[in-house]
Design a protein around this motif. Sequence first.
Motif, PDB file in Angstrom:
ATOM      1  N   ASN A 237       0.804  -1.220   0.000  1.00  0.00           N
ATOM      2  CA  ASN A 237       0.000   0.000   0.000  1.00  0.00           C
ATOM      3  C   ASN A 237       0.839   1.273   0.000  1.00  0.00           C
ATOM      4  O   ASN A 237       0.326   2.365   0.254  1.00  0.00           O
ATOM      5  CB  ASN A 237      -0.936   0.014   1.208  1.00  0.00           C
ATOM      6  N   ALA A 238       2.141   1.146  -0.266  1.00  0.00           N
ATOM      7  CA  ALA A 238       3.045   2.296  -0.410  1.00  0.00           C
ATOM      8  C   ALA A 238       3.134   3.145   0.861  1.00  0.00           C
ATOM      9  O   ALA A 238       3.364   4.357   0.779  1.00  0.00           O
ATOM     10  CB  ALA A 238       2.619   3.160  -1.594  1.00  0.00           C
ATOM     11  N   ASP A 239       2.995   2.518   2.042  1.00  0.00           N
ATOM     12  CA  ASP A 239       3.116   3.281   3.283  1.00  0.00           C
ATOM     13  C   ASP A 239       4.505   3.162   3.894  1.00  0.00           C
ATOM     14  O   ASP A 239       4.758   3.691   4.977  1.00  0.00           O
ATOM     15  CB  ASP A 239       2.058   2.832   4.293  1.00  0.00           C
ATOM     16  N   GLY A 240       5.397   2.455   3.215  1.00  0.00           N
ATOM     17  CA  GLY A 240       6.764   2.326   3.697  1.00  0.00           C
ATOM     18  C   GLY A 240       7.000   1.166   4.637  1.00  0.00           C
ATOM     19  O   GLY A 240       8.119   0.962   5.100  1.00  0.00           O
ATOM     20  N   THR A 241       5.966   0.380   4.942  1.00  0.00           N
ATOM     21  CA  THR A 241       6.098  -0.770   5.846  1.00  0.00           C
ATOM     22  C   THR A 241       5.676  -2.042   5.128  1.00  0.00           C
ATOM     23  O   THR A 241       4.500  -2.192   4.762  1.00  0.00           O
ATOM     24  CB  THR A 241       5.234  -0.587   7.103  1.00  0.00           C
ATOM     25  N   LEU A 242       6.631  -2.950   4.896  1.00  0.00           N
ATOM     26  CA  LEU A 242       6.372  -4.250   4.260  1.00  0.00           C
ATOM     27  C   LEU A 242       5.574  -4.093   2.964  1.00  0.00           C
ATOM     28  O   LEU A 242       4.641  -4.842   2.688  1.00  0.00           O
ATOM     29  CB  LEU A 242       5.632  -5.177   5.227  1.00  0.00           C
ATOM     30  N   ASP A 243       5.974  -3.116   2.137  1.00  0.00           N
ATOM     31  CA  ASP A 243       5.226  -2.850   0.906  1.00  0.00           C
ATOM     32  C   ASP A 243       5.461  -3.901  -0.173  1.00  0.00           C
ATOM     33  O   ASP A 243       4.640  -4.043  -1.086  1.00  0.00           O
ATOM     34  CB  ASP A 243       5.621  -1.483   0.330  1.00  0.00           C
ATOM     35  N   THR A 244       6.578  -4.607  -0.099  1.00  0.00           N
ATOM     36  CA  THR A 244       6.915  -5.593  -1.123  1.00  0.00           C
ATOM     37  C   THR A 244       7.320  -6.909  -0.472  1.00  0.00           C
ATOM     38  O   THR A 244       7.609  -6.972   0.725  1.00  0.00           O
ATOM     39  CB  THR A 244       8.077  -5.106  -2.007  1.00  0.00           C
ATOM     40  N   THR A 245       7.337  -7.943  -1.270  1.00  0.00           N
ATOM     41  CA  THR A 245       7.862  -9.232  -0.846  1.00  0.00           C
ATOM     42  C   THR A 245       9.012  -9.609  -1.776  1.00  0.00           C
ATOM     43  O   THR A 245       9.031  -9.196  -2.953  1.00  0.00           O
ATOM     44  CB  THR A 245       6.778 -10.320  -0.856  1.00  0.00           C
ATOM     45  N   THR A 246       9.964 -10.370  -1.274  1.00  0.00           N
ATOM     46  CA  THR A 246      11.109 -10.791  -2.080  1.00  0.00           C
ATOM     47  C   THR A 246      11.041 -12.289  -2.303  1.00  0.00           C
ATOM     48  O   THR A 246      11.080 -13.073  -1.349  1.00  0.00           O
ATOM     49  CB  THR A 246      12.429 -10.408  -1.403  1.00  0.00           C
ATOM     50  N   MET A 247      10.904 -12.680  -3.567  1.00  0.00           N
ATOM     51  CA  MET A 247      10.892 -14.093  -3.944  1.00  0.00           C
ATOM     52  C   MET A 247      12.297 -14.492  -4.378  1.00  0.00           C
ATOM     53  O   MET A 247      12.958 -13.770  -5.131  1.00  0.00           O
ATOM     54  CB  MET A 247       9.899 -14.309  -5.084  1.00  0.00           C
ATOM     55  N   SER A 248      12.769 -15.648  -3.894  1.00  0.00           N
ATOM     56  CA  SER A 248      14.125 -16.089  -4.248  1.00  0.00           C
ATOM     57  C   SER A 248      14.160 -17.599  -4.400  1.00  0.00           C
ATOM     58  O   SER A 248      13.335 -18.321  -3.832  1.00  0.00           O
ATOM     59  CB  SER A 248      15.129 -15.629  -3.182  1.00  0.00           C
ATOM     60  N   PHE A 249      15.141 -18.070  -5.166  1.00  0.00           N
ATOM     61  CA  PHE A 249      15.319 -19.508  -5.356  1.00  0.00           C
ATOM     62  C   PHE A 249      16.721 -19.764  -5.889  1.00  0.00           C
ATOM     63  O   PHE A 249      17.406 -18.861  -6.399  1.00  0.00           O
ATOM     64  CB  PHE A 249      14.265 -20.071  -6.324  1.00  0.00           C
ATOM     65  N   PHE A 250      17.155 -21.032  -5.780  1.00  0.00           N
ATOM     66  CA  PHE A 250      18.414 -21.496  -6.370  1.00  0.00           C
ATOM     67  C   PHE A 250      18.086 -22.459  -7.509  1.00  0.00           C
ATOM     68  O   PHE A 250      17.458 -23.503  -7.277  1.00  0.00           O
ATOM     69  CB  PHE A 250      19.274 -22.219  -5.338  1.00  0.00           C
ATOM     70  N   PRO A 251      18.488 -22.184  -8.734  1.00  0.00           N
ATOM     71  CA  PRO A 251      18.343 -23.178  -9.801  1.00  0.00           C
ATOM     72  C   PRO A 251      19.463 -24.218  -9.695  1.00  0.00           C
ATOM     73  O   PRO A 251      20.626 -23.868  -9.503  1.00  0.00           O
ATOM     74  CB  PRO A 251      18.479 -22.343 -11.084  1.00  0.00           C
ATOM     75  N   ARG A 252      19.106 -25.485  -9.791  1.00  0.00           N
ATOM     76  CA  ARG A 252      20.089 -26.572  -9.691  1.00  0.00           C
ATOM     77  C   ARG A 252      20.022 -27.417 -10.950  1.00  0.00           C
ATOM     78  O   ARG A 252      18.951 -27.565 -11.571  1.00  0.00           O
ATOM     79  CB  ARG A 252      19.794 -27.451  -8.481  1.00  0.00           C
ATOM     80  N   THR A 253      21.154 -28.007 -11.307  1.00  0.00           N
ATOM     81  CA  THR A 253      21.207 -28.937 -12.427  1.00  0.00           C
ATOM     82  C   THR A 253      22.306 -29.951 -12.203  1.00  0.00           C
ATOM     83  O   THR A 253      23.282 -29.681 -11.508  1.00  0.00           O
ATOM     84  CB  THR A 253      21.443 -28.206 -13.763  1.00  0.00           C
TER      85      THR A 253
END
Length: 297
Positions: free
Chosen positions: A24-40
């Motif tokens: 909601n653009a209020d400066g608190t937890l406005d976004t989430t970060t998605m992450s992963f490791f690709p393996r082969t």
Amino acid sequence: MAVTAAGAVEVDSLQARPNPFSPNADGTLDTTTMSFFPRTSDAGTTVVARVTVTEVATSTPVDTLLLDVVIPVDSMSTHVWPPSPVANGEYRFDVTVTDSTGSVTRDVKVTADSTPPIVTIGSLGPDPFDPGSDPPADSLRVPFTVTSDSLTVTTTTVLVRPVVGTSADTLGTFAGSGSGEFLWGGLLPGNASPVSTVYEAFAYAVDLAGNSASDTRSFILDADAPEFDFGPGHSDTTQTDSLSVKLSGHVTDAIRVDGVLVSFDDTTFVPVDSMSAPADTVYWETTVVNTARGFRN
């Protein structure tokens, strides 16, 4: 951590944090970060990755973070989302990686919650409050109501503190939505006795997405009796004739004097003229006619 089978490609350590978040653009937890490791397990050092975002309730695609992009294996791939506010609800990140052996798709879900809770403090009582009163008036009742959506858990903290000052006594915490009540016995941290002054009950509610709300309600703590003084020449006054006599004095209290009552000849207390009431110091006067037993206050 997942183990990649021989000849297989995998998405490892897939996560999204924080979850929930509040876009909601209020400066608190406005976004989430998605992450992963690709393996082969093949001889290659890269894979082809695709990352999309879908609104779970409607199965509607809402964003594409990677579209068949070559990325290195065994290195964390990180993506911050969303770039702008989105509607409340559950979203799914679908991650597909491809190498020479084939492809695999994994997903992780997050909750977007931008709706703040609502917290309301009810009527405090007794007000004014004297901790030295007889039960049950020796405890201040602090009722409250919390309303929150069902997306995330809300925790509410209720405390009492002087309107001017830094000391505060936390009465307790309340989880979820509903109504509750805490009692305050009149002691501050360290079992310190509070002074007579104006206090406030303060309630602060926050959900897991960082949305918050608060409410305050003031009350008077008055543990000191007022001081009652007669004007000059009026102490132990006895009237011996039918002439009238004017009696006066003042009453002082650390909090407030609302009015003055006087009893004549041990009769019922009745109000007298109280100039400037309500105030910390109130001057009063009254006229007595044809009484021989004096008066008391």
